[in-house]
Scaffold this motif. Structure first.
Motif, PDB file in Angstrom:
ATOM      1  N   HIS A  77      19.101   5.942  -8.528  1.00 27.28           N
ATOM      2  CA  HIS A  77      18.981   4.744  -7.696  1.00 27.28           C
ATOM      3  C   HIS A  77      20.317   4.007  -7.735  1.00 27.28           C
ATOM      4  O   HIS A  77      20.885   3.784  -8.808  1.00 27.28           O
ATOM      5  N   ASN A 115       5.485   6.046   0.392  1.00 20.60           N
ATOM      6  CA  ASN A 115       4.811   4.809   0.002  1.00 20.60           C
ATOM      7  C   ASN A 115       5.730   3.599   0.166  1.00 20.60           C
ATOM      8  O   ASN A 115       5.299   2.539   0.629  1.00 20.60           O
ATOM      9  N   THR A 116       6.991   3.756  -0.203  1.00 15.68           N
ATOM     10  CA  THR A 116       7.931   2.644  -0.028  1.00 15.68           C
ATOM     11  C   THR A 116       8.198   2.402   1.443  1.00 15.68           C
ATOM     12  O   THR A 116       8.333   1.241   1.874  1.00 15.68           O
ATOM     13  N   ASN A 117       8.282   3.448   2.234  1.00 18.89           N
ATOM     14  CA  ASN A 117       8.437   3.266   3.684  1.00 18.89           C
ATOM     15  C   ASN A 117       7.245   2.520   4.274  1.00 18.89           C
ATOM     16  O   ASN A 117       7.396   1.667   5.157  1.00 18.89           O
ATOM     17  N   LEU A 119       5.446   0.340   2.715  1.00 19.06           N
ATOM     18  CA  LEU A 119       5.621  -1.054   2.304  1.00 19.06           C
ATOM     19  C   LEU A 119       6.620  -1.761   3.217  1.00 19.06           C
ATOM     20  O   LEU A 119       6.399  -2.905   3.631  1.00 19.06           O
ATOM     21  N   GLN A 120       7.703  -1.088   3.547  1.00 18.14           N
ATOM     22  CA  GLN A 120       8.665  -1.658   4.499  1.00 18.14           C
ATOM     23  C   GLN A 120       7.993  -1.981   5.829  1.00 18.14           C
ATOM     24  O   GLN A 120       8.196  -3.055   6.403  1.00 18.14           O
ATOM     25  N   ALA A 152       2.879  -2.029  -5.482  1.00 22.17           N
ATOM     26  CA  ALA A 152       4.086  -2.499  -4.789  1.00 22.17           C
ATOM     27  C   ALA A 152       4.609  -3.811  -5.356  1.00 22.17           C
ATOM     28  O   ALA A 152       3.857  -4.606  -5.932  1.00 22.17           O
ATOM     29  N   ASN A 194       9.881  -2.356  -3.822  1.00 21.11           N
ATOM     30  CA  ASN A 194       9.681  -1.030  -4.407  1.00 21.11           C
ATOM     31  C   ASN A 194       8.211  -0.700  -4.479  1.00 21.11           C
ATOM     32  O   ASN A 194       7.342  -1.584  -4.418  1.00 21.11           O
ATOM     33  N   SER A 195       7.919   0.582  -4.602  1.00 21.33           N
ATOM     34  CA  SER A 195       6.571   1.046  -4.914  1.00 21.33           C
ATOM     35  C   SER A 195       6.663   1.974  -6.118  1.00 21.33           C
ATOM     36  O   SER A 195       7.696   2.605  -6.359  1.00 21.33           O
ATOM     37  N   TYR A 208       9.594   5.059  -9.473  1.00 20.65           N
ATOM     38  CA  TYR A 208       9.843   3.859  -8.681  1.00 20.65           C
ATOM     39  C   TYR A 208      10.848   4.186  -7.585  1.00 20.65           C
ATOM     40  O   TYR A 208      11.973   4.617  -7.873  1.00 20.65           O
ATOM     41  N   MET A 210      12.945   2.374  -5.058  1.00 20.24           N
ATOM     42  CA  MET A 210      13.445   1.024  -4.803  1.00 20.24           C
ATOM     43  C   MET A 210      14.364   1.055  -3.589  1.00 20.24           C
ATOM     44  O   MET A 210      15.338   1.809  -3.563  1.00 20.24           O
TER      45      MET A 210
END
Length: 236
Positions: A77, A115-117, A119-120, A152, A194-195, A208, A210
């Motif tokens: 990251h 999953n993070t996408n 959340l975005q 999240a 982050n997720s 994670y 991020m």
């Protein structure tokens, strides 16, 4: 992508080597930064100890992280901000170091990225509109994640002439009964979040993902200045 293709040699390159490269690239491009670029490593059996500990800050065990050697199978990251033309940016990206014989990231890591996408999408498209209170946006996005059973965190902040600028952010700090601030059409924000996803290939250990990308507010929600990351950057 430059990091993936030319800089990192698994088993030899350290976190400090990557940071040095980033500083050199700033100088080469005639730009600067408003904070020291941060590099974190997640790996099988490593637990969560790297997450949340910026090797860029004195409070973290700098020398230990600085000398961490990047290995095959690691998740990397990078958090960095470029200062140019009177504006500060703030970006976070994710990479995976392929194991011997691998051609792509494991399915579990792809799910973590998705999953993070998601959340975005919740923050930017589903929940944000000009005039809506940032507290409402935060609660809306977290409710969407609850429906999807995604763990999240959201800590987005205004950006512009300062890395953490004035205006309405979208984060846990805007909730908990605090008075909300309305989102303003055309304003800039750094969508930071982050997720955490249990990855089967890692024995169920959480990974994670991020992300942080700069965006501006339209009538239909936030839009990124530059396309977001939807696939892992692969280091061969």
């Amino acid at each position: 992508r430059a990091l993936s293709n030319t800089v990192i040699t698994p088993g030899k390159t350290t976190v400090g080597d990557v940071r040095r490269y980033l500083f050199d690239e700033y100088a080469r491009a005639g730009a600067s930064t408003w904070f020291q670029p941060d590099v974190r490593v997640q790996r099988v059996g490593g637990g969560d100890f790297e997450v949340g500990k910026h090797s860029a800050t004195p409070a973290a065990p700098g020398p230990a992280l600085e000398g961490t050697v990047i290995q095959r199978g690691d998740v990397l990251h990078v958090d960095m901000g470029i200062t140019a033309m009177g504006l500060d940016t703030d970006w976070q990206k994710m990479a995976y170091v392929l194991k011997a014989g691998e051609r792509d990231a494991p399915v579990g890591l792809k799910k973590a990225m998705a999953n993070t996408n998601a959340l975005q999408d919740a923050v930017m498209v589903t929940c944000s509109r000009p005039g809506r209170l940032n507290t409402e946006v935060y609660d809306c996005a977290m409710e969407e994640m609850k429906k999807k059973n995604i763990e999240a965190m959201i800590y987005s902040h205004p950006i512009g002439n300062n890395g953490h600028g004035l205006g309405a952010g979208v984060s846990s700090g805007t909730s908990a009964g605090r008075p909300g601030k309305p989102l303003r059409l055309g304003s800039y924000i750094s969508i930071e979040l982050n997720s955490a996803t249990p990855v089967p290939e890692w024995g169920g250990q959480k990974v994670y993902v991020m992300m942080e990308d700069d965006a501006y507010l339209t009538e239909d929600g936030w839009r990124f200045f530059w396309p977001r990351q939807t696939d892992w950057y692969l280091i061969r």
